[in-house]
Every structure is written in structure tokens, then in C-alpha cells.
Design a protein around this motif. Sequence first.
Motif, PDB file in Angstrom:
ATOM      1  N   SER A 167       0.854  -1.480   0.510  1.00  0.00           N
ATOM      2  CA  SER A 167       0.163   0.270  -0.102  1.00  0.00           C
ATOM      3  C   SER A 167       0.802   1.524   0.122  1.00  0.00           C
ATOM      4  O   SER A 167       2.486   0.884   0.429  1.00  0.00           O
ATOM      5  CB  SER A 167      -0.672   0.307   1.109  1.00  0.00           C
ATOM      6  N   ASP A 169       0.022   4.058   1.506  1.00  0.00           N
ATOM      7  CA  ASP A 169       0.295   5.047   2.492  1.00  0.00           C
ATOM      8  C   ASP A 169       1.262   3.782   3.642  1.00  0.00           C
ATOM      9  O   ASP A 169       1.905   4.676   4.001  1.00  0.00           O
ATOM     10  CB  ASP A 169      -1.330   4.327   3.426  1.00  0.00           C
ATOM     11  N   VAL A 170       1.561   2.602   3.420  1.00  0.00           N
ATOM     12  CA  VAL A 170       2.321   1.325   4.469  1.00  0.00           C
ATOM     13  C   VAL A 170       3.807   2.421   3.755  1.00  0.00           C
ATOM     14  O   VAL A 170       4.483   2.335   4.347  1.00  0.00           O
ATOM     15  CB  VAL A 170       2.176   0.433   4.400  1.00  0.00           C
ATOM     16  N   THR A 192       5.118   1.378  -5.594  1.00  0.00           N
ATOM     17  CA  THR A 192       3.914   0.498  -5.183  1.00  0.00           C
ATOM     18  C   THR A 192       3.808  -0.269  -5.482  1.00  0.00           C
ATOM     19  O   THR A 192       3.406  -1.425  -4.672  1.00  0.00           O
ATOM     20  CB  THR A 192       2.696   1.647  -5.919  1.00  0.00           C
TER      21      THR A 192
END
Length: 334
Positions: A167, A169-170, A192
Motif C-alpha cells: 500500500s 500509505d504503508v 507501489t
Amino acid sequence: MPAMLTGPQKAALVLIQMGKAAASRVMSQMDEHEIDQVTTEITRLRTVDDETLKEVFGEFQRLSAGGLIVEGGYGYAQKLLEETLGKEKAAEVLDRLASRIQVQPFEFLRNADARQVVSLLTGEHPQTIALVLAHLRPEHASAIMAGLAPETRTIVAHRIALMDGASPDVVNLVAEQLKRKATNLLTSREMTAVGGIEPLVEIINKADAATEKMILEGLHEQDADLADQIRQMMFVFADITLLEDRAIQMVLRGVETMTLATALKGAEDAVRDKILRNMSERARENLVDEIDMLGPVRISMVEEARSQVVQVIRGLEESGEIMISRDGEDEYVA
């Protein structure tokens, strides 16, 4: 210790220091591929330490007291390309390179010494280490992998192979946390879709013979099926028998006789015969004499020599000059 820069990175550094007018004249002499490479690196450059600048410029030292590049980045690259190619062509180049020059979360580790990154990752969860290595250049990740503890190396290799993706975000969260720890490192990078067997194979392919052996043996103990799958995707010295005669001849031009002689010590007859029959009579006699003169050779030296031969083969395959037919692959019919 100065940062280790690639050729395109050094070229970008010099062009920025030259100023847009002079740099434009230099770039006008480059081909399209060279312009793409240098442009990508110009967009990524932000600051470079004084010691690195001195190393790159050598006798042409004209450095500021702080030794920092104060230009670079996307805007500078755009202006430079417009002066060199005109606005329309510059836009085409930047559009073509859009996916390559976007800011990436782990770019701040790109020029870091492998030992620095190993220290940075010490104490991190194996999944975090796997995520970081999967984002780095294979040769860089390989050097870092070699510095990990053997048990950590095996776990990390396993997690890279089984990683389907991450992810954004991760990835960004991990990058920010590591960046706070790495106050002496610069810039950033994002990716990504990472992980999987292919990135792990690339990392192992860039490793030295000893590291490659330890990773594969460790993986075999933890997941024998996965280790076998990875071995099938890799080219090893014994696979020389899979190469066409023309490919063998190209490989031989890139390997020194002493290295080849050492690599053939104790080699299977099929491998030895494949190489010898693709040499001229005189070269064949010289090689056989060289092998006989070597006498007993340490296994580590033989493995290193074979690794060098395999690196030449992998390099020729990457450049498209030869094609390797692996087990299970479709063959071509003329």
C-alpha cells in the motif's frame, strides 16, 4: 566517504554545475537514450556533499564552501531540455520519463553506502527490511543483503519472494520513519508494486557467489519449493550448456583466459566441452594448458571465477545480445 555515483549521476552533476547554457551545448551532442538517462538523474539531484563533488570534478574543482548543489530537480531539467531541444521536444521527453522521474519514498537511500543502510535497518522487522530492499536497485539491495545476519537474510529473502505489493500509505509511513532515523542521508523515492520472486532473483543475480549460495541454501531449508522455483529462474554456471554456440563465442570475448581456466576446474564434461568446441584450435590449446598449470585451486576461487563468467552472460542477456533458453520456456521455430 563520498557517495557512490553512477555514470549518468556524475554526468548530471557536472551538467548542473556547468550552468544551463553550457550544459545545453553538451546535451545537444547526446543521443536520445543518453538524454533520457541524464534528465532522469537531474530531476532527482538536490544536494551533494563537498567530498563527492571534489571526487567527481577532480582537477576541475570549483566548489562553494558548503559544497551543495542549489539547483537541480524537475524545473531545472525542464529549462535545460527546452534550451537544448525546444519546448515541444522537451515536453515529449518529460512525458516519456514521467513514471521514472516521479518522487519516490525510498530515494533517500539510493546513494547510501550499503553498510550505512544495514546499520539503519538493524532492529527493523524483516517485513520492513524486505519492503525497503524490494524498492532499491538490485545491485544495491544485493550488497545490503550480504551485510545482514544469515538468519535475517533468509527470512528477508523469503518475504521478498512472497510479497505481492504494498500500500502506498504503508510505504510512505515506513519511508518517513526510516528517514527520521537517517538524518545523514538525502532525498526520497516511491514504488507501489514491489516484491515477488522476480525482484528477488534480480537481487540474488547481483550478489557474489558466497552470498548467492547462502541465500539459496537458507531458503531451501525454509521453503524448498520456493528455492527450487528461484533456482529455475536463475542462470548458473552449469547452464552454459543451454547457450547457443554464437552466444558462447560472445561470452568468451568478455572473459579473461585465467578466469575461464579457474572456472573450468572440476567443471562437468558437458560444460567444458561446450566451451572448448567454440574456441579456435590455438585458443583451445592455450586454455587447456592454463587449466593444467593451475594445479589444485580453492573452491572459493573456482566459485568466484564462475560467478564472473555468469555475470558476463547475464549482462549480455540484459542488453539483448544473447538469449538464454531456460527449462520450461517455449522455444522459437524458424
